[in-house]
Scaffold this motif. Structure first.
Motif, PDB file in Angstrom:
ATOM      1  N   SER A 176       0.848  -1.187   0.000  1.00  0.00           N
ATOM      2  CA  SER A 176       0.000   0.000   0.000  1.00  0.00           C
ATOM      3  C   SER A 176       0.883   1.236   0.000  1.00  0.00           C
ATOM      4  N   GLU A 177       0.870   1.954  -1.111  1.00  0.00           N
ATOM      5  CA  GLU A 177       1.684   3.154  -1.233  1.00  0.00           C
ATOM      6  C   GLU A 177       1.221   4.198  -0.226  1.00  0.00           C
ATOM      7  N   GLY A 178       2.135   4.775   0.494  1.00  0.00           N
ATOM      8  CA  GLY A 178       1.798   5.799   1.463  1.00  0.00           C
ATOM      9  C   GLY A 178       1.567   5.291   2.868  1.00  0.00           C
ATOM     10  N   LEU A 179       1.511   3.970   3.057  1.00  0.00           N
ATOM     11  CA  LEU A 179       1.285   3.433   4.394  1.00  0.00           C
ATOM     12  C   LEU A 179       2.385   3.871   5.359  1.00  0.00           C
ATOM     13  N   ARG A 180       3.603   3.959   4.880  1.00  0.00           N
ATOM     14  CA  ARG A 180       4.736   4.367   5.740  1.00  0.00           C
ATOM     15  C   ARG A 180       4.462   5.705   6.421  1.00  0.00           C
ATOM     16  N   SER A 181       3.775   6.603   5.732  1.00  0.00           N
ATOM     17  CA  SER A 181       3.487   7.925   6.297  1.00  0.00           C
ATOM     18  C   SER A 181       2.350   7.887   7.307  1.00  0.00           C
ATOM     19  N   ARG A 182       1.678   6.746   7.422  1.00  0.00           N
ATOM     20  CA  ARG A 182       0.553   6.626   8.349  1.00  0.00           C
ATOM     21  C   ARG A 182       0.882   5.715   9.540  1.00  0.00           C
ATOM     22  N   VAL A 183       2.172   5.544   9.796  1.00  0.00           N
ATOM     23  CA  VAL A 183       2.632   4.773  10.949  1.00  0.00           C
ATOM     24  C   VAL A 183       3.005   5.728  12.073  1.00  0.00           C
ATOM     25  N   TRP A 184       2.630   5.358  13.304  1.00  0.00           N
ATOM     26  CA  TRP A 184       2.874   6.171  14.492  1.00  0.00           C
ATOM     27  C   TRP A 184       3.637   5.344  15.513  1.00  0.00           C
ATOM     28  N   TRP A 185       4.485   5.996  16.284  1.00  0.00           N
ATOM     29  CA  TRP A 185       5.168   5.332  17.393  1.00  0.00           C
ATOM     30  C   TRP A 185       4.625   5.888  18.709  1.00  0.00           C
ATOM     31  N   GLY A 186       4.228   4.988  19.595  1.00  0.00           N
ATOM     32  CA  GLY A 186       3.743   5.390  20.906  1.00  0.00           C
ATOM     33  C   GLY A 186       4.912   5.587  21.851  1.00  0.00           C
ATOM     34  N   ALA A 187       5.227   6.828  22.144  1.00  0.00           N
ATOM     35  CA  ALA A 187       6.410   7.143  22.952  1.00  0.00           C
ATOM     36  C   ALA A 187       6.002   7.448  24.383  1.00  0.00           C
ATOM     37  N   GLY A 188       6.693   6.819  25.330  1.00  0.00           N
ATOM     38  CA  GLY A 188       6.399   7.033  26.738  1.00  0.00           C
ATOM     39  C   GLY A 188       7.317   8.020  27.425  1.00  0.00           C
ATOM     40  N   ARG A 190      10.783  11.182  26.627  1.00  0.00           N
ATOM     41  CA  ARG A 190      11.426  12.058  25.655  1.00  0.00           C
ATOM     42  C   ARG A 190      12.395  11.299  24.760  1.00  0.00           C
ATOM     43  N   ASP A 191      13.140  10.358  25.316  1.00  0.00           N
ATOM     44  CA  ASP A 191      14.115   9.617  24.519  1.00  0.00           C
ATOM     45  C   ASP A 191      13.434   8.854  23.383  1.00  0.00           C
ATOM     46  N   SER A 192      12.318   8.168  23.702  1.00  0.00           N
ATOM     47  CA  SER A 192      11.638   7.402  22.660  1.00  0.00           C
ATOM     48  C   SER A 192      10.964   8.330  21.648  1.00  0.00           C
ATOM     49  N   ALA A 193      10.530   9.512  22.086  1.00  0.00           N
ATOM     50  CA  ALA A 193       9.948  10.478  21.161  1.00  0.00           C
ATOM     51  C   ALA A 193      11.005  10.991  20.183  1.00  0.00           C
ATOM     52  N   GLU A 194      12.200  11.284  20.698  1.00  0.00           N
ATOM     53  CA  GLU A 194      13.280  11.734  19.823  1.00  0.00           C
ATOM     54  C   GLU A 194      13.684  10.633  18.852  1.00  0.00           C
ATOM     55  N   TRP A 195      13.684   9.402  19.327  1.00  0.00           N
ATOM     56  CA  TRP A 195      14.002   8.275  18.442  1.00  0.00           C
ATOM     57  C   TRP A 195      12.985   8.190  17.309  1.00  0.00           C
ATOM     58  N   ALA A 196      11.695   8.350  17.632  1.00  0.00           N
ATOM     59  CA  ALA A 196      10.657   8.310  16.603  1.00  0.00           C
ATOM     60  C   ALA A 196      10.862   9.422  15.581  1.00  0.00           C
ATOM     61  N   GLY A 197      11.253  10.600  16.060  1.00  0.00           N
ATOM     62  CA  GLY A 197      11.519  11.702  15.141  1.00  0.00           C
ATOM     63  C   GLY A 197      12.664  11.395  14.199  1.00  0.00           C
ATOM     64  N   ARG A 198      13.711  10.777  14.719  1.00  0.00           N
ATOM     65  CA  ARG A 198      14.848  10.427  13.858  1.00  0.00           C
ATOM     66  C   ARG A 198      14.464   9.367  12.830  1.00  0.00           C
ATOM     67  N   VAL A 199      13.645   8.405  13.239  1.00  0.00           N
ATOM     68  CA  VAL A 199      13.210   7.341  12.325  1.00  0.00           C
ATOM     69  C   VAL A 199      12.281   7.897  11.256  1.00  0.00           C
ATOM     70  N   GLY A 200      11.475   8.900  11.634  1.00  0.00           N
ATOM     71  CA  GLY A 200      10.579   9.513  10.668  1.00  0.00           C
ATOM     72  C   GLY A 200       9.184   8.927  10.667  1.00  0.00           C
ATOM     73  N   VAL A 201       8.637   8.666  11.867  1.00  0.00           N
ATOM     74  CA  VAL A 201       7.247   8.228  11.984  1.00  0.00           C
ATOM     75  C   VAL A 201       6.501   9.214  12.873  1.00  0.00           C
ATOM     76  N   ASN A 202       5.183   9.193  12.799  1.00  0.00           N
ATOM     77  CA  ASN A 202       4.357  10.090  13.594  1.00  0.00           C
ATOM     78  C   ASN A 202       4.428   9.713  15.074  1.00  0.00           C
ATOM     79  N   LEU A 203       3.932  10.603  15.929  1.00  0.00           N
ATOM     80  CA  LEU A 203       4.047  10.411  17.369  1.00  0.00           C
ATOM     81  C   LEU A 203       2.682  10.278  18.022  1.00  0.00           C
ATOM     82  N   MET A 204       2.514   9.221  18.840  1.00  0.00           N
ATOM     83  CA  MET A 204       1.367   9.070  19.727  1.00  0.00           C
ATOM     84  C   MET A 204       1.866   9.184  21.161  1.00  0.00           C
ATOM     85  N   SER A 205       1.215  10.053  21.942  1.00  0.00           N
ATOM     86  CA  SER A 205       1.596  10.224  23.332  1.00  0.00           C
ATOM     87  C   SER A 205       0.339  10.109  24.184  1.00  0.00           C
ATOM     88  N   SER A 206       0.368   9.267  25.199  1.00  0.00           N
ATOM     89  CA  SER A 206      -0.846   8.966  25.955  1.00  0.00           C
ATOM     90  C   SER A 206      -0.900   9.752  27.258  1.00  0.00           C
TER      91      SER A 206
END
Length: 342
Positions: A176-188, A190-206
């Protein structure tokens, strides 16, 4: 806040007064509720995933059913525990749901939240972790999953095969073209949030962060969001990533609402979870006017583009649709939201 949706924990089992909600009830009601929210113009419906518990554990069939019965609403998870997943199987299922929905999948994944069993992912066959919580397994599975949904060839074609064969490496299907842009990482944190930013996925924070910096939860979460966006920019990823936060928000507009949620307003909490000192977000409950005032001062909600409302799904479709409607009509527009309904 441009979008809002609901985050359901999908609990089933005994619900009091001799009543019992079955697994089938939980899923069928989720489909009906999603249809009602799609008609209302709400942006998304998302599900928590927990194994070995009376909750949603295999969300893809449910998301596919919702996608087939709706037109606009985003369908997603918040989050799938990658410790339990075969990354290539998940890639196939995610692509299938994304195609069925017309690109409406928002796939939230992460290491997962605390379990009701001890290292349950090992019962699924994923052993050898060097981390007490299996974070290394989750990251390894996630890396393989990204390779698959990016269309990378992962298996050598059989030149002698009567079913197409050929040479070179074969990607996972469907793709599915574009699916990569619709993936999110649930970060608990700051370190995991920064990692998600470097990888290039969206961020979910609970409403739970596995850190405590001595500041209010919303400010701590807003700092996490800014760290994520800074890491995204520094990595050179194009465009702007999406960011979601979840909150327990209950507009009180009827006597029944008051019965369930009156007096539920509380403050942030600090405690220990998984051996880590953590910060818990507060519950918002009150009249719509009061909620608007409070939410406009919530730093993380103001920073995020998507808000996920945790809902009491055990109370049924009619009750939850009324809660969502009250939020959509009396609270969300003051936060910047506009319905998707034409």
């Amino acid at each position: 806040m441009r979008r809002f949706g609901t985050l359901s924990f999908g609990h089933y089992g005994p619900i009091g007064a001799g009543r019992r909600l079955s697994a089938a009830d939980s899923m069928l009601q989720a489909i009906d509720l999603a249809q009602g929210m799609d008609d209302l113009g709400v942006n998304g419906v998302y599900f928590r995933v927990h194994h070995f518990a009376r909750q949603q554990s295999s969300p893809m069939p449910l998301l596919a059913a919702i996608a087939a019965r709706t037109e606009r609403i985003e369908v997603g998870t918040g989050v799938i525990d990658m410790r339990y997943e075969n990354p290539l199987h998940l890639a196939e299922e995610a692509a299938a749901v994304d195609l069925i929905s017309g690109g409406r999948l928002a796939l939230g994944v992460s290491r997962g939240s605390p379990e009701s069993v001890v290292r349950g992912y090992e019962a699924f066959g994923y052993t050898g972790s060097q981390d007490p919580r299996g974070a290394d397994i989750a990251r390894d599975h996630f890396a393989r999953f990204l390779q698959a949904i990016e269309g990378e060839g992962l298996a050598e074609r059989d030149t002698a095969s009567p079913f197409g064969g050929g040479t070179g490496m074969q990607r996972i299907e469907p793709y599915s073209e574009g699916l990569r842009s619709r993936v999110w990482w649930g970060a608990g944190n700051r370190d995991s949030a920064e990692w998600a930013g470097r990888v290039g996925v969206n961020l979910m924070s609970s409403t739970l962060l596995t850190e405590d910096r001595g500041i209010p939860f919303d400010e701590l979460q807003a700092q996490q969001i800014e760290a994520f966006r800074a890491a995204w920019r520094e990595a050179g990823h194009p465009g702007d990533p999406r960011v979601s936060v979840s909150r327990s928000i209950f507009p009180i507009t009827t006597a029944e609402d008051e019965l369930y949620f009156g007096g539920r307003q509380d403050g942030d909490g600090v405690g220990v979870i998984d051996g880590i000192r953590s910060t818990f977000g507060k519950t918002y409950a009150g009249t719509p006017d009061r909620l608007v005032d409070q939410l406009q001062r919530d730093a993380a909600i103001q920073s995020a583009d998507t808000l996920m409302l945790t809902i009491p799904s055990q109370l049924g479709v009619e009750f939850n649709l009324r809660l969502v409607t009250a939020f959509a009509e009396h609270v969300a527009p003051s936060l910047g939201w506009e319905s998707t309904r034409a």
